[in-house]
Design a protein around this motif. Structure first.
Motif, short mmCIF file in Angstrom:
data_model
loop_
_atom_site.label_atom_id
_atom_site.label_comp_id
_atom_site.label_asym_id
_atom_site.label_seq_id
_atom_site.Cartn_x
_atom_site.Cartn_y
_atom_site.Cartn_z
N TYR A 87 0.67 -1.35 0.08
CA TYR A 87 -0.03 0.11 0.03
C TYR A 87 0.76 1.23 -0.19
CZ TYR A 87 -3.86 -3.11 1.26
OH TYR A 87 -4.84 -4.07 1.32
N SER A 88 0.40 2.27 -0.48
CA SER A 88 1.03 3.63 -0.32
C SER A 88 0.10 4.52 0.64
CB SER A 88 0.96 4.35 -1.75
OG SER A 88 -0.16 4.70 -2.04
N ARG A 89 0.57 5.49 1.01
CA ARG A 89 -0.08 6.36 1.83
C ARG A 89 -1.41 7.01 1.20
NH1 ARG A 89 3.84 9.46 2.57
NH2 ARG A 89 3.62 11.02 0.73
N MET A 93 -5.38 6.66 2.35
CA MET A 93 -5.84 7.86 2.75
C MET A 93 -7.07 8.46 1.57
SD MET A 93 -4.97 8.67 5.95
CE MET A 93 -5.22 10.66 5.77
N GLU A 94 -7.28 7.76 0.61
CA GLU A 94 -7.96 8.35 -0.35
C GLU A 94 -9.64 8.34 0.28
OE1 GLU A 94 -9.56 7.11 -4.97
OE2 GLU A 94 -8.10 6.00 -3.86
N GLY A 95 -10.26 9.30 0.00
CA GLY A 95 -11.39 9.61 0.82
C GLY A 95 -11.41 10.13 1.99
N TRP A 96 -10.31 10.37 2.72
CA TRP A 96 -10.47 11.05 3.99
C TRP A 96 -10.39 12.69 3.84
CZ3 TRP A 96 -7.33 14.58 6.41
CH2 TRP A 96 -7.39 14.74 7.83
N THR A 97 -11.14 13.24 4.80
CA THR A 97 -11.02 14.64 4.78
C THR A 97 -11.07 14.99 6.50
OG1 THR A 97 -13.52 14.98 5.21
CG2 THR A 97 -12.50 14.98 2.87
N HIS A 100 -14.98 14.06 7.61
CA HIS A 100 -15.13 12.61 7.67
C HIS A 100 -14.27 11.91 6.80
CE1 HIS A 100 -19.38 14.36 7.72
NE2 HIS A 100 -19.19 15.30 6.77
N ASP A 101 -14.09 10.87 7.61
CA ASP A 101 -13.26 9.71 7.39
C ASP A 101 -13.96 8.50 6.49
OD1 ASP A 101 -11.19 8.01 7.05
OD2 ASP A 101 -10.57 7.63 9.15
N ARG A 102 -13.84 8.83 5.20
CA ARG A 102 -14.26 7.68 4.28
C ARG A 102 -13.16 7.07 3.57
NH1 ARG A 102 -17.75 4.75 5.76
NH2 ARG A 102 -18.03 4.27 3.63
N SER A 103 -11.89 7.02 4.07
CA SER A 103 -10.70 6.50 3.42
C SER A 103 -10.72 4.99 3.38
CB SER A 103 -9.60 6.82 4.42
OG SER A 103 -9.66 6.18 5.62
#
Length: 372
Positions: A87-89, A93-97, A100-103
């Motif tokens: 995995y990469s960072r 983390m895609e989807g995180w704000t 709202h954490d939808r990572s």
């Protein structure tokens, strides 16, 4: 048919270079849609396809008739069971704000909890084992020098408390230690979480940053010193904005402790479902030594696991064990004299050090290469 030599093909370019000769090849996680391939002419005898995506006309039955074995994708999962890379960072983390954490990381963790965490059903447990097997394989690709330049990695593991605050004395020591070891050509590996683990990956990321620059980073992180503090992730991102390009290192976290954030400073993330595989494996790959900063029960467990590997020469080598924290390890816990007593009469007794000095720890590792 049993193959004496197995070729691993996890990149499309490598697959195409075989020119249809896939005898005894393992093809992992490739998408063949839109790729011009003469499937009729492939030599698939003894080939294995793990979770690949094929054009509609290429069926499992067709490949089986040509002598291949096809492991299909398990549907309904938020993770890839046969992934061909770490995995990469950015991926996790895609989807995180901040609101709202939808990572992807959180979605997989929520699925993990919903499916029973440590007691999943039979299909979920199979999928998790296949995923962790793929991570094992991708990790070996990295460590053996097939992912980035520099050849085989000289791995130093850094362990310590997940609750160590960013403004703690030992957090800062670990950052400096990881930075200085990275400068010397060592590859830093941590458990991938917050606290000491974050400090280890941060130090590797900042390997070209001077002491003044480190102080600036510490000031930024001190705004949210604990991973439960508001603004914790944002402070880490501020550091990345300041230093967008950094040194390579490895994080080895687990969704078993998925309530703790994976730190943002590692270039490569080997995230597992199984915590036991993750912990034992992290110590096993640290062939150049392990540094133990102050920690609690988890760090204590890792100390004895590493001592056992050295005691019985489990992986055919002995490497340094460095205890960073004289008061912690000689007075408060007595762990260092305990390991000294355990090592009496064995070669790894010479590979033990307890210190508070970063420079002394670096020099000790340089002076004590692993005994193979």
């Amino acid at each position: 048919m049993r193959c004496s030599i197995v070729r691993e093909l996890d990149r499309l370019d490598d697959f195409l270079q075989q020119k249809g000769q896939l005898h005894c090849a393992v093809v992992q996680g490739l998408d063949f849609n839109g790729v011009e391939i003469d499937w009729q002419r492939l030599d698939c005898q003894g080939a294995v396809f793990l979770g690949c995506h094929f054009p509609a006309e290429v069926t499992a039955e067709f490949l089986a008739a040509k002598g291949a074995l096809v492991f299909p994708k398990i549907p309904g999962l938020p993770y890839e069971t046969y992934r061909n890379r770490l995995y990469s960072r950015a991926e996790l983390m895609e989807g995180w704000t901040p609101l709202h954490d939808r990572s992807k990381d959180k979605i997989i963790y929520d699925h993990f909890v919903a499916r029973g965490k440590g007691r999943p059903d039979i299909l979920e447990s199979l999928a998790q084992r296949l995923h962790d097997h793929a991570i094992d394989d991708a990790l070996q690709d990295l460590l053996e020098g097939r992912v980035e330049e520099g050849g085989k990695k000289k791995v130093i593991g850094i362990m310590g408390g997940h609750s160590t605050a960013r403004d703690d004395e030992y957090y800062k020591k670990v950052v400096r230690l990881a930075r200085d070891l990275s400068k010397e050509g060592y590859f830093i590996a941590s458990g991938g979480g917050p606290g000491t683990m974050e400090a280890a990956n941060l130090g590797a990321w900042l390997k070209d940053v001077d002491d003044q620059g480190l102080e600036e980073v510490f000031a930024i992180l001190a705004k949210a010193p604990r991973y439960t503090d508001e603004g914790y992730m944002e402070a880490a991102q501020d550091v990345l904005d300041l230093y967008p390009h950094g040194g390579s290192s490895l994080a080895v976290p687990t969704w078993f402790y998925g309530h703790e954030p994976t730190n943002l400073f590692s270039a490569h993330i080997a995230k597992y479902f199984s915590n036991s595989i993750r912990e034992d494996g992290l110590l096993a790959i640290a062939d150049q030594g392990v540094i133990f900063a102050p920690g609690s029960a988890g760090t204590t467990q890792e100390i004895f696991m590493d001592a056992t590997q050295n005691h019985y020469v489990t992986f055919d080598e002995i490497s340094p064990m460095i205890f960073l924290g004289v008061k912690r390890y000689t007075e408060e816990t007595m762990l260092y004299p305990c390991i000294q007593n355990l090592s009496e009469g064995r070669k790894y007794a010479e590979y033990l050090l307890c210190t508070d000095e970063v420079a002394e720890a670096v020099q000790f590792i340089k002076d004590h290469p692993p005994i193979r």
